[in-house]
Design a protein around this motif. Sequence first.
Motif, short mmCIF file in Angstrom:
data_model
loop_
_atom_site.label_atom_id
_atom_site.label_comp_id
_atom_site.label_asym_id
_atom_site.label_seq_id
_atom_site.Cartn_x
_atom_site.Cartn_y
_atom_site.Cartn_z
N LEU A 1 38.41 31.32 1.42
CA LEU A 1 39.28 30.53 0.55
C LEU A 1 40.56 31.32 0.24
O LEU A 1 41.65 30.74 0.13
CB LEU A 1 38.56 30.17 -0.75
CG LEU A 1 37.56 29.02 -0.64
CD1 LEU A 1 36.74 28.90 -1.92
CD2 LEU A 1 38.26 27.70 -0.37
N ILE B 1 42.84 30.84 3.11
CA ILE B 1 43.40 29.48 3.10
C ILE B 1 44.51 29.39 2.05
O ILE B 1 45.56 28.79 2.28
CB ILE B 1 42.29 28.45 2.82
CG1 ILE B 1 41.32 28.39 4.00
CG2 ILE B 1 42.88 27.08 2.56
CD1 ILE B 1 40.03 27.63 3.70
N LYS C 1 49.60 17.46 7.52
CA LYS C 1 48.95 17.23 8.81
C LYS C 1 47.46 17.46 8.64
O LYS C 1 47.01 18.19 7.76
CB LYS C 1 49.53 18.14 9.89
CG LYS C 1 49.43 19.61 9.59
CD LYS C 1 50.00 20.43 10.72
CE LYS C 1 49.74 21.90 10.42
NZ LYS C 1 50.78 22.77 10.76
N GLU C 2 46.73 16.82 9.51
CA GLU C 2 45.27 16.98 9.49
C GLU C 2 44.92 18.41 9.83
O GLU C 2 45.64 19.06 10.57
CB GLU C 2 44.64 16.09 10.56
CG GLU C 2 44.65 14.63 10.21
CD GLU C 2 43.94 13.81 11.30
OE1 GLU C 2 44.03 12.59 11.22
OE2 GLU C 2 43.34 14.41 12.21
N SER C 3 43.76 18.80 9.33
CA SER C 3 43.29 20.11 9.75
C SER C 3 42.73 19.96 11.17
O SER C 3 42.28 18.89 11.57
CB SER C 3 42.22 20.63 8.80
OG SER C 3 41.14 19.74 8.76
N THR C 4 42.78 21.02 11.91
CA THR C 4 42.34 20.95 13.31
C THR C 4 40.82 21.00 13.41
O THR C 4 40.25 20.50 14.38
CB THR C 4 42.95 22.10 14.13
OG1 THR C 4 42.69 23.31 13.42
CG2 THR C 4 44.44 21.92 14.32
N VAL C 5 40.20 21.61 12.44
CA VAL C 5 38.73 21.64 12.47
C VAL C 5 38.19 20.85 11.28
O VAL C 5 38.89 20.66 10.28
CB VAL C 5 38.17 23.09 12.42
CG1 VAL C 5 38.55 23.84 13.66
CG2 VAL C 5 38.65 23.81 11.19
N LEU C 6 36.96 20.40 11.43
CA LEU C 6 36.36 19.61 10.37
C LEU C 6 36.09 20.48 9.15
O LEU C 6 36.38 20.11 8.02
CB LEU C 6 35.07 18.96 10.89
CG LEU C 6 34.34 18.08 9.86
CD1 LEU C 6 35.20 16.89 9.49
CD2 LEU C 6 33.00 17.61 10.41
N LYS C 7 35.49 21.62 9.43
CA LYS C 7 35.13 22.48 8.31
C LYS C 7 35.35 23.95 8.64
O LYS C 7 34.94 24.43 9.69
CB LYS C 7 33.66 22.25 7.93
CG LYS C 7 33.31 22.91 6.59
CD LYS C 7 31.83 22.88 6.32
CE LYS C 7 31.06 23.96 7.04
NZ LYS C 7 31.42 25.31 6.60
N ARG C 8 36.02 24.62 7.74
CA ARG C 8 36.15 26.06 7.85
C ARG C 8 35.13 26.70 6.92
O ARG C 8 34.54 26.02 6.07
CB ARG C 8 37.56 26.50 7.42
CG ARG C 8 38.67 25.95 8.33
CD ARG C 8 40.02 26.00 7.68
NE ARG C 8 40.16 24.98 6.66
CZ ARG C 8 41.29 24.71 6.04
NH1 ARG C 8 42.40 25.41 6.31
NH2 ARG C 8 41.37 23.77 5.11
N LEU D 1 33.76 28.34 3.79
CA LEU D 1 34.23 28.19 2.41
C LEU D 1 33.60 29.23 1.50
O LEU D 1 32.93 28.93 0.52
CB LEU D 1 33.91 26.77 1.90
CG LEU D 1 34.60 25.65 2.67
CD1 LEU D 1 34.19 24.29 2.13
CD2 LEU D 1 36.12 25.78 2.60
#
Lengths: 225, 818
Positions: free
Chosen positions: B399, B402, B385-392, B394
């Motif tokens: 990481l 994640i 599934k797509e991530s809900t946010v564009l960028k977490r 990093l």
Amino acid sequence: MSILKTKGLKKYYGSEPSIVKALDGVDLEVEQGSFAAVVGTSGSGKSTLLHMLGGLDNPTEGSVMVAGRELSEMNDDELTIFRRRQIGFVFQAYNLVPVLNAYENIVLPIELDGNQVDRDYVMEIVRMIGMEKRLKNMPNQMSGGEQQRIAIARALAAKPAILLADEPTGNLDSRTSQDVLGLLKTTGARFGQTIVMITHNEEIAQMADTLIRIEDGKIRESRWQ
Amino acid sequence: MKMDRNVNKTVIRRLANKSMENSRTRNLFTCLTIALSVALVLTFILYVFGSSKEKLRLLEDTAQVSYMDITPEQAEQLNTDGRVKWAAADSKAGSGKVGNNRLLVMYQDETFMERDQIEYTGELPEEDHDIMLPADYIEQLGLSVQPGDTVLLDLGNKKVRKYRVTAIVDTPSKAKNSHKIYVSLPCAMMLKGESVPTVSASVNMKGAMDMDLNTARQSALEIGKAAGIPEDQIKVNDGYFGQAGVSRLTTGSIITLVLVALLILAAAGLVIHNIFYIAVAGKVREYGQMRTLGMTRQQVRTLVSREGMILALKGMPFGILLGGVMGYALVPKGWDTFTFLGAALVCLLLGMVSVGISVRKPAKIAAATSPIEALGYTGYTEKMKESTVLKRRLTPNSLAGINLKRNRKKSILTMSSLVLAGVLLGTIATFIVSYDPGASADNFFPEGEYQLQLTAESGYDNNDTSLEGRVKAYAQLQAEDVMGEGLKAELESIDGVISAKPWKYLTIAANMFGEEQQEGVNGFTEADFALLKEMDYDGPETYDELLHGPGMVVETESNSNFKEHPIKRGDTISVVYYNQTGERIEENVPVLATIKMISWNKKNVEEGRDVRLPLSVMGSTLLMPAKMLDQWTMMNTTYGYEIAVEPEAEKAVGRELDKLFGAEENMYLSSKTETREYLENESFAMKMILYVLAVFLVAFGVINLMNTIMTNLFTRKKELGILQAVGMTKEQIRTMLSRETLSYVGVSAICTLVFGGGLGYGLVRACIQLGLGVSYTFPWIPVLLYIVLLAAMQLIMTQYGVKMLQKETLVERMKETD
């Protein structure tokens, strides 16, 4: 001006009598902003050369200078940071980080540096590779071609001195390969990027400005096309 | 070739063996876990069975019957009776004080000497002036005596005589100033002033362990009858038969054992499951390739299961050996080879079953891998599934977070094992540090560090150990004012003694339940009366009303016979006692009041009230106002003194008390410290076994953590190489990996503190309700050690792992199997 220079570069594996000379004294120069293709058959030493150019491996002898810096003078951490900032990689197997989405993969080297992402620049690259609508997708939701586009974007995002591509179309079909190669060329021209691409395919090599032929660990030919 | 041919056990076996060769870390962890779990289960079994066996062995060798005042010939006849295992004869000549020593003079035959494990050099005394002297007593006297020598001695009867020493007793005397002098039977008769030799025979009947009390009594009578011994000279040891029942394993202890075994196997099983789960996840592509090449699901399942069984067979023998050693070390006297072999077999079977169950799911997962799935496998098992946010964010820290989500099941399994270990550790450690059996000693010594009390150790004149005999003996001592004011003054004059508080108690014979039994009457004060009134008291309102005439206050819950023979206010009790003049009095004494002490105690526990009962109230069914007790018997019924001392003078006072009264034949000195030490020693083995359990559970958790860390590193070699290639430094990688595993440690630490501590608190509360000696203490040290151990382990393993990774070049790692 040469952005990339090697002198007497050697890489030997093992010892006599079964020593393997992957590179056997390579002298090479690549001009800034040019697109060079390194061509050779399997076992010619082209991948080894790319690894040396990118600081992924240490030469047995010789020097590699990238953007005026001698790679052999750097320790492991300095080399890693140098790679993060000055060298972009595009691998045959794409090698995206599976737990990050497309956008996160692109900006990873910048984030590792603790820098602010130049969002306008990154989005321009994204538009050029045509992946605006797929930025939140995970790597396993993308095709091979799409993953390779993201890998190209990642390689460009940090504005590196050179971009090294190791058989970037090796896992792609012919149509996608053409797309990807076209992208490499276009983005390279657009951002004034120096690109060194490894390939065994002569046809693909024709797309580059400079052809460098390698055989048995030695440069046999280097010419403008 | 037949299309349905699928017989390929040999190749499966070969593949399994090959796979084993390439998975050394997994093999080590799995074997270690199996060995530890089997060892622990076996240790528990041997401890439980061994403890029971130890008690039964002690009992087996104890005499159950005494035949009193019989002739030596009758004693000999008992020995030859086929129903008798052994019979040992003795005759107590008497005891007396000589200087600072108390001498117990007795005759014991050879069998008795063997039973008592008395070692001596020389011959047993036979002639009328023959004796055996203990070596340590000879040393105290400053004599030099050899067997055959003649000595002039007072044996405590105030008469110095010539005696021939036939042997020197090498076994040390049990107390410094109390010694046993063994004499010949004629000598014993002479000392007692008897012309006809009589002995007592202690008899061990064959098969007594399997007898109940009634059967034992019958058997004893029959044996006695055959030797011409009348019934009134036969006494059966009731306590023996009660203890035999208690010493055997009960259903309760078997159930507890089974539950503990299941807990251990579950904890170990979780670890093994996790180890195999991670191993299978790391080999998905391999299994996919095998399936592509034509291996069926069943064959893949067999392959994985076989690896598990091989490891089980390798690990279990070590576990059996370790468990056997630990079981022996905990209860050496309870060791039984057959029990060990049986238990080992049970553990082997349980181990195989446990491993089989643990490996079953991973084997099924491996078997279900399809070739196509395997090709695209990245180890990231979350739904596409797509991530809900564009960028977490990093950073290495984020990481790490994640990465933990990449395979939730693996993360949860590892976390569960650590959490289980931590929670169980917290619970068990709370109990261990809170369990204070020595605290019970405080209850037995409510107002002093020492107690000096009467004991009816007979002199040369009175050997009557019957009920009446004992009642009379104690009364006689009290009539002689042995515990009078003079003794009180003497005690209080000792340096360091704060006070000597007397308590009153009278030994009587009473018939409350249809037969006469020995009872004691506690003499309580007016201050104690206020306490009695809290105990569901039914009687006169004031203390003074109880002084109008002799009458009993009866505690109606302490004796179970009250259920069949209830007593209430207004009833009478038939008693026999001796007064100051030695007169035997038989009387029906009215019940003036009743109390319920057990219920009161229970209520105090529930309300968290810590109320110590004074000695004047503790432990008796019958109570009488102290003043009335003295009046009734016309004597000072002081039975003993509670001696309170200054803390810094405790040891010195103890030494002085021992010096003054240790050798007194009619006094018994006890101390709170010694009682506490004794109780603590008794619980030592139990605490040890719990510590072993806790340590093993921690070991399981740590193994799981180590396995997770190592596999994290080695299954992500390529990915870590990519990260390094795009610019992640070694330090950043180390930080990321470290944060991942610290999450496990952090969650485990929180659960240990919160749930382990909470469960431990609940367990301690439950123990308080049951009346066990516990005082809640949070187990800071074991819990902190566990957390520190985990943290240290994850730090060391991460450092080590990253170092190991660096042994390969970046290029080699990135070329890892696709």
